[in-house]
Structure formats: structure tokens, C-alpha cells
Design an enzyme around this catalytic site. Sequence first.
Site, PDB file in Angstrom:
ATOM      1  N   GLU A 236     -12.806   8.697  23.193  1.00  0.00           N
ATOM      2  CA  GLU A 236     -13.881   9.687  23.277  1.00  0.00           C
ATOM      3  C   GLU A 236     -14.014  10.504  22.001  1.00  0.00           C
ATOM      4  O   GLU A 236     -14.866  11.387  21.913  1.00  0.00           O
ATOM      5  CB  GLU A 236     -13.638  10.632  24.465  1.00  0.00           C
ATOM      6  CG  GLU A 236     -13.741   9.968  25.822  1.00  0.00           C
ATOM      7  CD  GLU A 236     -15.119   9.357  26.052  1.00  0.00           C
ATOM      8  OE1 GLU A 236     -16.124  10.058  25.841  1.00  0.00           O
ATOM      9  OE2 GLU A 236     -15.187   8.180  26.441  1.00  0.00           O
TER      10      GLU A 236
ATOM     11  N   ARG B 171     -20.644  -1.532  -4.362  1.00  0.00           N
ATOM     12  CA  ARG B 171     -21.535  -2.415  -5.120  1.00  0.00           C
ATOM     13  C   ARG B 171     -22.268  -1.675  -6.234  1.00  0.00           C
ATOM     14  O   ARG B 171     -22.835  -2.295  -7.133  1.00  0.00           O
ATOM     15  CB  ARG B 171     -22.535  -3.100  -4.189  1.00  0.00           C
ATOM     16  CG  ARG B 171     -23.524  -2.153  -3.532  1.00  0.00           C
ATOM     17  CD  ARG B 171     -24.297  -2.843  -2.406  1.00  0.00           C
ATOM     18  NE  ARG B 171     -24.940  -4.048  -2.840  1.00  0.00           N
ATOM     19  CZ  ARG B 171     -26.111  -4.083  -3.479  1.00  0.00           C
ATOM     20  NH1 ARG B 171     -26.725  -2.945  -3.744  1.00  0.00           N
ATOM     21  NH2 ARG B 171     -26.650  -5.227  -3.839  1.00  0.00           N
TER      22      ARG B 171
ATOM     23  N   ASP C 218     -32.684  -2.630  -5.695  1.00  0.00           N
ATOM     24  CA  ASP C 218     -32.401  -2.610  -4.265  1.00  0.00           C
ATOM     25  C   ASP C 218     -33.440  -1.808  -3.492  1.00  0.00           C
ATOM     26  O   ASP C 218     -34.078  -0.898  -4.024  1.00  0.00           O
ATOM     27  CB  ASP C 218     -31.028  -1.971  -3.993  1.00  0.00           C
ATOM     28  CG  ASP C 218     -29.885  -2.896  -4.361  1.00  0.00           C
ATOM     29  OD1 ASP C 218     -30.126  -4.105  -4.495  1.00  0.00           O
ATOM     30  OD2 ASP C 218     -28.767  -2.404  -4.517  1.00  0.00           O
TER      31      ASP C 218
ATOM     32  N   PRO D 124     -20.699  10.042  15.360  1.00  0.00           N
ATOM     33  CA  PRO D 124     -22.140  10.073  15.624  1.00  0.00           C
ATOM     34  C   PRO D 124     -22.782  11.419  15.290  1.00  0.00           C
ATOM     35  O   PRO D 124     -23.988  11.489  15.062  1.00  0.00           O
ATOM     36  CB  PRO D 124     -22.232   9.788  17.134  1.00  0.00           C
ATOM     37  CG  PRO D 124     -20.974   9.052  17.462  1.00  0.00           C
ATOM     38  CD  PRO D 124     -19.929   9.648  16.555  1.00  0.00           C
TER      39      PRO D 124
END
Length: 252
Positions: free
Chosen positions: A116, A154, A169, A88
Site C-alpha cells: 500500500e 539516453r 525526439d 502515484p
Amino acid sequence: MKFTVLTLFPELVEVFFDHGMIGRAMERKLISGESINIRDFATDRHRTVDDRPYGGGSGMVMKPEPLGRAIRSAREKSPRAKVILMTPQGKRFNQEDACRMAEENQDLIFVCGRYEGIDERVHSLFVDEEMSIGDYVMTGGELAAMAIIDSTARLIPGVLGSEASPLADSFVDGRLEHAQYTRPERFEGIKVPEVLLSGDHGKVAQWRLKSGLTRTFLNRPDLFEQTRPSKEEKKVLLQWAQELKALAGESV
């Protein structure tokens, strides 16, 4: 280009590698993928990969020894690979990163933490880049790693059926993609826009530009701050604003 995922749950990643666009690309040898079980590098009979954090606190932390050995093993197979930790606290991944990775065509090793997190010493000794897919916390990095692999793979030539597909896209030009329609022409009372049935490629292109711009304005106006509207885009947006103003006047 090879994608390697270090995980405590390799079966999650193996299913991903076996199906869909990724599976077809691997069959055609356009990319390769491997999942490595971090637990295989534990040396005790219980195959321990976590322990209590120094200083106290809740939860467990992934031990550095098994994870370090797993990374070294992956690097032996891909000596030039970049090691990416899914966390994160990492840089938020975006389309620009996907394009960069595809163009670099460098093997990638994804470290998927659990519990954690991982021992901080692994960061400084082994990790080249830290990445996140959003400001939220997941139980593990596997889904995040698969999202990055999918969006990067992709863009590798040959992976998609049409080389032009990724060029249209969302986010490629700082805008969301236009609305899409297919058969039947009418579904539950809603008809496909007439311009898409006209065969006039110029009008279709203009409609798609307007559709993408209005979607961006309504759903992601922040993208206009990152990429300022071009002269043509300003003209389309102004026309749309005038149409809305006229519509509002009629409804009063």
C-alpha cells in the site's frame, strides 16, 4: 552518473541494467547502475519489510527501519545523490525532467515502494523528490524507475550512437516526432513518400516538419497549448488545412 534502485525485487532491475542501450553504456563506463535489496536491511530472521497500517485498513505498509537503512547505505556510496520516490502522488515525469536530470548529472537513488506504500516518515526524512509516470497505480515502482532511468540516460553524451538523435525526439521542441521509413521502398502495397527518396534535404526537412506537426495535431493537440505554433509552423498547418479542405471538396 550513477543510478541506484532500492527494491524488493532486484532481479527485475539487474536484467534492465545488463541489456540494450543501458547495458552498453555501463560497459563503456558512461553511466553506472546498482540494485539494492531492501530486504537485506531487515534485522529479524524472517527479513520482514512490511506491517499492518495503524488505524486499520486493507493491505500492508513498508516499514521505515529497513527502508531507511537501505537509503542511508545507498547515500554512503553516493553522498551527493538525490533520492526519488516513485509514487502515484508524485509530479508526473516528462521529457523536460529527463533533460534536467541529464544536465545536472547528479547521482539518483530511486525508492520503489510495494504493497500500500511506504511509511510516511520515510518521505519527510529521506526523500528529495516524488515522481510518477502517469495517473495509474502499479504493483511496484520498479518499472517506473526504469522508464525514468532509460529516458534520462539516453540524453547523457555518448550513450546514443548519434549526438543528434535525442535532438529530434518527440517532446524536445513540444511536438511529436515525424514519421520514419526504411527499406524496402514498398511494403504490402505502401510506398515510402517520394520526397524521402529525392535527396533534396530542404524538401525532406519541410516534409518532416509537416509530418511532426500533423501527428501532433491529430494525437496530442494539447501540446500546442503548452508551446504555441511558430510563424513557420502556422504556415505549414494552414497549408495542410487547405489541402484537407480541397480533398474534402473533391470527395463530396
